[in-house]
Design an enzyme around this catalytic site. Structure first.
Site, short mmCIF file in Angstrom:
data_model
loop_
_atom_site.label_atom_id
_atom_site.label_comp_id
_atom_site.label_asym_id
_atom_site.label_seq_id
_atom_site.Cartn_x
_atom_site.Cartn_y
_atom_site.Cartn_z
N HIS A 37 0.84 -1.19 0.00
CA HIS A 37 0.00 0.00 0.00
C HIS A 37 0.88 1.25 0.00
CE1 HIS A 37 1.16 -0.48 4.19
NE2 HIS A 37 1.05 0.83 4.27
N HIS A 120 5.91 6.33 -0.99
CA HIS A 120 6.63 5.10 -1.34
C HIS A 120 5.73 3.91 -1.05
CE1 HIS A 120 7.19 5.56 3.00
NE2 HIS A 120 7.20 4.23 3.02
P1 ATP Z 1 5.82 -3.29 11.41
O1 ATP Z 1 5.82 -1.99 12.17
O2 ATP Z 1 5.52 -4.49 12.25
O3 ATP Z 1 7.01 -3.46 10.54
P2 ATP Z 1 4.10 -1.98 9.54
O4 ATP Z 1 5.12 -0.90 9.51
O5 ATP Z 1 3.59 -2.53 8.26
O6 ATP Z 1 4.57 -3.21 10.39
P3 ATP Z 1 2.63 -0.12 11.08
O7 ATP Z 1 3.86 0.20 11.87
O8 ATP Z 1 1.33 -0.21 11.79
O9 ATP Z 1 2.81 -1.48 10.32
O10 ATP Z 1 2.53 0.97 9.94
C1 ATP Z 1 1.39 1.12 9.11
C2 ATP Z 1 1.78 1.99 7.93
O11 ATP Z 1 2.20 3.28 8.41
C3 ATP Z 1 2.97 1.47 7.14
O12 ATP Z 1 2.82 1.90 5.81
C4 ATP Z 1 4.15 2.16 7.76
O13 ATP Z 1 5.23 2.28 6.85
C5 ATP Z 1 3.57 3.52 8.09
N1 ATP Z 1 4.25 4.09 9.25
C6 ATP Z 1 4.48 3.50 10.43
N2 ATP Z 1 5.12 4.30 11.29
C7 ATP Z 1 5.28 5.47 10.64
C8 ATP Z 1 5.86 6.72 10.97
N3 ATP Z 1 6.38 6.95 12.16
N4 ATP Z 1 5.84 7.69 10.04
C9 ATP Z 1 5.28 7.49 8.83
N5 ATP Z 1 4.72 6.34 8.44
C10 ATP Z 1 4.71 5.35 9.32
#
Ligand code: ATP
Ligand code: MG
Length: 179
Positions: A37, A120
């Site tokens: 996504h 991205h």
């Molecule tokens: P994991 O954290 O277990 O690797 P994930 O990153 O897919 O899994 P989330 O951390 O819940 O799951 O993130 C959901 C979405 O939000 C993802 O697209 C992630 O890249 C984005 N995201 C997470 N943290 C941030 C942040 N601090 N700033 C911007 N985007 C974020």
């Protein structure tokens, strides 16, 4: 609490191209196809009433539909690679939408991540010592010609994230059309 983010879903043909790209790179753990996504705004942990407010604010948001092209491949984290992603060709309508979503979420009581918006699609998350950095960099350089689209972006979605042992799992809570 609800771990929430706002994202664009990708058409199936684009998803398939990204899966192909994942297989052309030495990635130990790939993001599963259904998880691919493009995040517009990360809201973090919010309460249910705030999620409700965010939902109303997003439903009231008006922005035009647009076309998007994925282009290039990149690594976040510099010397200590943290993730590998497909890039996005510059599109003012995308930046405009992300800004509107962030403003709407903030007004609704959420505290969206304020880092500069760098669109991205994450292909893999890396752990220290995961990949041979030189091999990964060479493979990423070799795939710079990657492009997918243009495809029409006609909606965006409020999503919930459940962090798992190995992979997060996402659920779409609501979807909002673009004009
Ligand atoms: P994991 O954290 O277990 O690797 P994930 O990153 O897919 O899994 P989330 O951390 O819940 O799951 O993130 C959901 C979405 O939000 C993802 O697209 C992630 O890249 C984005 N995201 C997470 N943290 C941030 C942040 N601090 N700033 C911007 N985007 C974020
Ligand atoms: Mg994360």
């Amino acid at each position: 609490m609800i771990r929430a983010f706002v994202a664009l879903d990708l058409p199936e043909p684009v998803r398939q191209r990204l899966v192909l790209l994942q297989h052309l790179l030495p990635l130990p753990r790939r993001v599963p196809p259904e998880n691919l996504h493009l995040t517009l705004a990360f809201l973090g942990e919010i309460t249910e009433p705030v999620a409700e407010e965010v939902h109303h604010a997003l439903a009231a948001l008006r922005a035009p539909a647009f076309a998007l092209t994925l282009r290039g491949v990149g690594i976040f984290g510099g010397g200590r690679a943290r993730s590998v992603h497909a890039g996005v060709a510059a599109e003012p309508a995308l930046a405009h939408l992300a800004r509107k979503v962030e403003t709407a979420a903030r007004r609704a009581g959420a505290a969206p991540e304020a880092r500069r918006f760098v669109p991205h699609v994450t292909l893999a998350r890396l752990k220290p010592g995961d990949a041979d950095p030189q091999r990964l960099e060479a493979a990423v350089a070799a795939e710079q010609g990657f492009a997918a689209g243009p495809f029409a972006v006609t909606a965006f979605a409020l999503c919930r994230s459940f962090l798992g042992e190995s992979q997060a799992h996402y659920r779409e809570l609501a979807r909002y059309p673009l004009a």
